[in-house]
Write a protein that holds these residues in place. Structure first.
Motif, PDB file in Angstrom:
ATOM      1  N   MET A   2      -1.358   8.556   0.303  1.00 34.72           N
ATOM      2  CA  MET A   2      -0.105   8.989   0.930  1.00 34.72           C
ATOM      3  C   MET A   2      -0.312   9.644   2.292  1.00 34.72           C
ATOM      4  O   MET A   2       0.570  10.336   2.794  1.00 34.72           O
ATOM      5  CB  MET A   2       0.628   9.944  -0.015  1.00 34.72           C
ATOM      6  CG  MET A   2       1.160   9.276  -1.278  1.00 34.72           C
ATOM      7  SD  MET A   2       2.338   7.938  -0.956  1.00 34.72           S
ATOM      8  CE  MET A   2       3.723   8.883  -0.317  1.00 34.72           C
ATOM      9  N   GLU A  26      -2.976  -3.685  -1.410  1.00 32.06           N
ATOM     10  CA  GLU A  26      -1.910  -3.281  -2.322  1.00 32.06           C
ATOM     11  C   GLU A  26      -1.724  -1.764  -2.351  1.00 32.06           C
ATOM     12  O   GLU A  26      -2.582  -1.004  -1.909  1.00 32.06           O
ATOM     13  CB  GLU A  26      -2.213  -3.784  -3.733  1.00 32.06           C
ATOM     14  CG  GLU A  26      -2.525  -5.279  -3.821  1.00 32.06           C
ATOM     15  CD  GLU A  26      -1.406  -6.174  -3.309  1.00 32.06           C
ATOM     16  OE1 GLU A  26      -0.239  -5.727  -3.245  1.00 32.06           O
ATOM     17  OE2 GLU A  26      -1.695  -7.333  -2.978  1.00 32.06           O
ATOM     18  N   LEU A  27      -0.590  -1.351  -2.901  1.00 33.11           N
ATOM     19  CA  LEU A  27      -0.284   0.065  -3.036  1.00 33.11           C
ATOM     20  C   LEU A  27      -1.277   0.763  -3.962  1.00 33.11           C
ATOM     21  O   LEU A  27      -1.727   0.186  -4.958  1.00 33.11           O
ATOM     22  CB  LEU A  27       1.124   0.246  -3.598  1.00 33.11           C
ATOM     23  CG  LEU A  27       2.296  -0.149  -2.697  1.00 33.11           C
ATOM     24  CD1 LEU A  27       3.580  -0.198  -3.524  1.00 33.11           C
ATOM     25  CD2 LEU A  27       2.443   0.819  -1.538  1.00 33.11           C
ATOM     26  N   ARG A  28      -1.604   2.007  -3.632  1.00 30.31           N
ATOM     27  CA  ARG A  28      -2.338   2.838  -4.583  1.00 30.31           C
ATOM     28  C   ARG A  28      -1.417   3.121  -5.773  1.00 30.31           C
ATOM     29  O   ARG A  28      -0.226   3.421  -5.604  1.00 30.31           O
ATOM     30  CB  ARG A  28      -2.754   4.157  -3.924  1.00 30.31           C
ATOM     31  CG  ARG A  28      -3.859   4.021  -2.880  1.00 30.31           C
ATOM     32  CD  ARG A  28      -5.192   3.751  -3.520  1.00 30.31           C
ATOM     33  NE  ARG A  28      -6.300   3.917  -2.582  1.00 30.31           N
ATOM     34  CZ  ARG A  28      -7.578   3.804  -2.926  1.00 30.31           C
ATOM     35  NH1 ARG A  28      -7.904   3.521  -4.180  1.00 30.31           N
ATOM     36  NH2 ARG A  28      -8.530   3.963  -2.037  1.00 30.31           N
ATOM     37  N   SER A  32       0.401   6.349  -5.652  1.00 35.55           N
ATOM     38  CA  SER A  32       1.289   6.608  -4.518  1.00 35.55           C
ATOM     39  C   SER A  32       2.730   6.748  -5.006  1.00 35.55           C
ATOM     40  O   SER A  32       3.088   6.298  -6.098  1.00 35.55           O
ATOM     41  CB  SER A  32       1.212   5.466  -3.498  1.00 35.55           C
ATOM     42  OG  SER A  32       1.915   4.321  -3.970  1.00 35.55           O
ATOM     43  N   ASP A  78       2.356   4.693   3.971  1.00 36.51           N
ATOM     44  CA  ASP A  78       2.732   3.478   3.255  1.00 36.51           C
ATOM     45  C   ASP A  78       2.157   3.361   1.851  1.00 36.51           C
ATOM     46  O   ASP A  78       2.300   2.321   1.211  1.00 36.51           O
ATOM     47  CB  ASP A  78       2.312   2.245   4.069  1.00 36.51           C
ATOM     48  CG  ASP A  78       0.813   2.174   4.329  1.00 36.51           C
ATOM     49  OD1 ASP A  78       0.089   3.092   3.890  1.00 36.51           O
ATOM     50  OD2 ASP A  78       0.364   1.211   4.987  1.00 36.51           O
ATOM     51  N   GLY A  79       1.507   4.407   1.349  1.00 36.27           N
ATOM     52  CA  GLY A  79       0.956   4.352   0.006  1.00 36.27           C
ATOM     53  C   GLY A  79      -0.311   3.532  -0.119  1.00 36.27           C
ATOM     54  O   GLY A  79      -0.737   3.214  -1.235  1.00 36.27           O
ATOM     55  N   ARG A  80      -0.918   3.215   1.023  1.00 35.79           N
ATOM     56  CA  ARG A  80      -2.169   2.464   1.045  1.00 35.79           C
ATOM     57  C   ARG A  80      -3.224   3.265   1.808  1.00 35.79           C
ATOM     58  O   ARG A  80      -2.886   4.049   2.686  1.00 35.79           O
ATOM     59  CB  ARG A  80      -2.001   1.097   1.704  1.00 35.79           C
ATOM     60  CG  ARG A  80      -1.039   0.169   0.968  1.00 35.79           C
ATOM     61  CD  ARG A  80      -0.759  -1.093   1.789  1.00 35.79           C
ATOM     62  NE  ARG A  80       0.076  -2.044   1.059  1.00 35.79           N
ATOM     63  CZ  ARG A  80       1.398  -2.011   1.012  1.00 35.79           C
ATOM     64  NH1 ARG A  80       2.067  -1.049   1.651  1.00 35.79           N
ATOM     65  NH2 ARG A  80       2.074  -2.912   0.325  1.00 35.79           N
ATOM     66  N   GLU A 121      -5.512  -2.576  -7.978  1.00 31.18           N
ATOM     67  CA  GLU A 121      -5.529  -2.066  -6.601  1.00 31.18           C
ATOM     68  C   GLU A 121      -6.520  -2.883  -5.791  1.00 31.18           C
ATOM     69  O   GLU A 121      -7.516  -3.389  -6.318  1.00 31.18           O
ATOM     70  CB  GLU A 121      -5.985  -0.596  -6.543  1.00 31.18           C
ATOM     71  CG  GLU A 121      -4.953   0.426  -6.914  1.00 31.18           C
ATOM     72  CD  GLU A 121      -5.393   1.855  -6.600  1.00 31.18           C
ATOM     73  OE1 GLU A 121      -4.677   2.781  -7.006  1.00 31.18           O
ATOM     74  OE2 GLU A 121      -6.454   2.062  -5.962  1.00 31.18           O
ATOM     75  N   PHE A 128       5.106   5.163  -3.972  1.00 35.39           N
ATOM     76  CA  PHE A 128       5.759   3.859  -3.914  1.00 35.39           C
ATOM     77  C   PHE A 128       5.432   2.983  -5.121  1.00 35.39           C
ATOM     78  O   PHE A 128       5.963   1.888  -5.253  1.00 35.39           O
ATOM     79  CB  PHE A 128       5.349   3.130  -2.628  1.00 35.39           C
ATOM     80  CG  PHE A 128       5.609   3.921  -1.381  1.00 35.39           C
ATOM     81  CD1 PHE A 128       6.892   4.076  -0.889  1.00 35.39           C
ATOM     82  CD2 PHE A 128       4.560   4.527  -0.700  1.00 35.39           C
ATOM     83  CE1 PHE A 128       7.140   4.816   0.259  1.00 35.39           C
ATOM     84  CE2 PHE A 128       4.792   5.264   0.457  1.00 35.39           C
ATOM     85  CZ  PHE A 128       6.083   5.415   0.937  1.00 35.39           C
ATOM     86  N   PHE A 129       4.524   3.463  -5.982  1.00 32.90           N
ATOM     87  CA  PHE A 129       4.140   2.676  -7.160  1.00 32.90           C
ATOM     88  C   PHE A 129       4.450   3.484  -8.417  1.00 32.90           C
ATOM     89  O   PHE A 129       5.562   3.425  -8.933  1.00 32.90           O
ATOM     90  CB  PHE A 129       2.658   2.305  -7.056  1.00 32.90           C
ATOM     91  CG  PHE A 129       2.164   1.299  -8.081  1.00 32.90           C
ATOM     92  CD1 PHE A 129       2.878   1.005  -9.237  1.00 32.90           C
ATOM     93  CD2 PHE A 129       0.962   0.640  -7.883  1.00 32.90           C
ATOM     94  CE1 PHE A 129       2.401   0.092 -10.169  1.00 32.90           C
ATOM     95  CE2 PHE A 129       0.473  -0.283  -8.813  1.00 32.90           C
ATOM     96  CZ  PHE A 129       1.195  -0.551  -9.952  1.00 32.90           C
TER      97      PHE A 129
END
Length: 561
Positions: free
Chosen positions: A408, A365-367, A370, A417-419, A361, A372-373
């Motif tokens: 989130m 980048e995405l958590r 999240s 966006d999960g970030r 991370e 999305f990951f």
């Protein structure tokens, strides 16, 4: 048979580097209003003073060696500090209420948001550096060399220093001694409304080139429209030809900025989008800085593997391993690739492996947790173990990752966006609850795992100093497990990471070459799992596999006696 063991490093790292990235504005903020697009008065803001000796001791206790304080240098914001003599930024060219920390407005100042007393903001930062050092950790800050805010103006530059763009000839699109690129005779006309609620529009004429190599006057929504590109003597209008003799003015000004911050006691710079700046500049700048501050490290955000070795030769100590190790781990965690992929990834950079920075991370980048990951931070535990223990090179984590922060929220400019936002005033849920000792049992367990793994990385000689041997070529039946050995003459670890959602019983093969290379005897070893504390006997022989039990989405790290 592929080359399966890691070659001996030319520079053995006696102590593993663990970097903890902290978005400084968010870390200590305990205001839970969290109004999307809220002001600093509504949503609050973290301060330098939130990093008390007790907080820093806790961070150090995780096994952290370096703290990367993100967003220190003053950047564009919609918050008005004009009454402190700080120029107000036009909101049309600011992303989010708090603004992007990568749109610098004064390279010689710190973000007033972070100070309790704005007039003493630099002193408060210097005290933070001192406290961090007293806690036994080193300090890393951002250096943003490729671009600045559109309304860059230094009010804190030392006497005799000329401002960026101060001596430019704006009638020339490119001049090797200009600090910016221009669009002569053209006004800045981006896709958005230049008023942005103000009575007067933002005016820029001639328009300057935008930070993401957008060399026209009308950047779009996905461009870095709030920034302008710095000119290091590369003529993009004539096929990227370099004009480096005489030394471009930007080279000297940016090197002076590095020296200014190094004199504050900084131990390292994380260099934003380093590959967008010519390697020739880095060779010039890092040489000067390291002559005066030989222990200072440069960490480069470089995404093109073809450029890795050139930037290392130009003075970088560490480079992001994004398109190799991070991208592979992302797919493996999600079940889209085999763990056999990992071998090919490290082999691509084996000759420069001590320079590659692994991470799962960061703010871009995405958590992990999240939607999305992986939707659950626990699913990345085997990747954590592999990245932190596989080699001697550094590992980095992002504050909140150790608790499974989900990212989130829809914070304002930063959407769903999960970030975790870098543009808005906000607070991080897990960090708030951790400070109040209100973490869930699952979050506490995950934090405990991170603590154990990172401290193993820091304290076990087999990790910090030892050789590595990848066992996957003799364990081709494993596609959801990754297996390797670490060893010095006196310390040995067998690591089996399980990326599967079920507990597994793995038959681990160890070839005769591994015993020879690591100077190990084939015999029965008393083994202690450094993660669980359980003990067992492992009969390691080259002619038959040994059975190892590994829990789902976890690992065993056996210390062999």
């Amino acid at each position: 048979m592929p080359f399966q063991f890691f070659s001996v490093s030319l520079r053995l790292l006696m102590e593993k580097t663990i970097i903890y990235q902290i978005f400084t504005r968010l870390y200590g903020n305990r205001n839970e209003t969290r109004k999307p697009g809220g002001s600093i008065e509504e949503n609050g803001c973290g301060k330098f003073n939130d990093f008390t000796p007790a907080v820093l001791k806790q961070i150090k206790g995780m096994g952290v060696s370096h703290v990367w304080y993100t967003g220190i240098i003053r950047h564009a914001t919609m918050t008005d500090y004009n009454h402190y003599g700080i120029p107000r930024q036009h909101p049309a060219v600011v992303k989010g209420r708090a603004g992007s920390p990568y749109a610098i407005t004064d390279y010689y100042d710190v973000d007033p948001d972070l100070a309790v007393d704005v007039n003493q903001r630099m002193a408060e930062f210097e005290q933070l550096v001192e406290r961090t050092h007293k806690a036994g950790m080193k300090v890393v800050i951002d250096f943003v060399p490729n671009h600045v805010a559109r309304q860059y103006k230094s009010i804190c530059k030392p006497r005799g220093v000329k401002d960026l763009g101060g001596d430019d000839n704006p009638e020339s699109g490119f001049d090797p001694q200009n600090n910016f690129y221009y669009c002569p005779g053209q006004r800045f006309t981006p896709y958005f409304d230049l008023y942005h609620g103000e009575t007067e529009p933002y005016i820029e004429e001639p328009a300057k080139a935008t930070g993401n190599d957008c060399f026209h006057n009308a950047p779009g929504q996905n461009d870095w429209y709030e920034t302008v590109k710095l000119n290091y003597g590369v003529d993009y209008y004539a096929g990227r030809t370099g004009h480096f003799d005489p030394i471009p003015d930007t080279w000297r000004k940016m090197t002076d900025i590095l020296l200014f911050w190094a004199a504050k006691g900084i131990d390292g710079f994380r260099c934003d989008m380093a590959e967008m700046v010519p390697a020739e500049f880095w060779g010039f700048a890092t040489k000067q800085v390291k002559e005066s501050y030989p222990g200072l490290v440069f960490i480069g955000e470089v995404y093109n593997p073809q450029e890795y070795r050139r930037y290392i030769a130009s003075g970088f100590d560490y480079l992001y391993d994004k398109v190799g190790m991070y991208d592979a781990m992302f797919q493996i965690i999600r079940g889209h690739q085999s763990t056999q992929t990992i071998t090919g990834v490290w082999q691509q950079t084996d000759d420069i492996r001590q320079h590659m920075l692994y991470f799962l991370e960061n703010h871009d980048e995405l958590r992990i947790a999240s939607d999305f990951f992986a939707a659950n931070g626990r699913k990345a535990v085997p990747a954590l173990v592999v990245n932190a223990l596989m080699q001697q090179n550094p590992f980095m984590l992002y504050a909140g990752q150790e608790y499974g922060e989900r990212g989130m929220d829809c914070e304002g400019f930063s959407g769903h966006d999960g970030r975790t936002t870098i543009f808005d005033y906000w607070s991080i849920d897990t960090l708030c609850r951790a400070a109040k000792k209100k973490l869930t049992p699952d979050e506490q367990q995950l934090a405990c795992i991170y603590n154990k793994v990172l401290n193993i990385a820091r304290k076990e000689k087999a990790v910090a100093e030892g050789l590595s041997f990848d066992l996957m070529y003799v364990n081709r039946h494993c596609h959801r497990q990754y297996i390797f050995l670490r060893a010095t003459k006196t310390a040995r670890l067998l690591v089996v990471a399980n990326f599967d959602d079920v507990d597994v019983s793995v038959g681990v093969c160890v070839p005769s070459h591994a015993f020879e290379y690591l100077s190990m005897r084939e015999k029965a070893y008393r083994a202690t799992d450094l993660l669980s504390g359980s003990e067992t006997t492992l009969n390691l022989c080259s002619d038959r596999p040994v059975t190892v039990e590994v829990p789902s989405r976890s690992a065993v790290v056996y210390k062999l006696k």
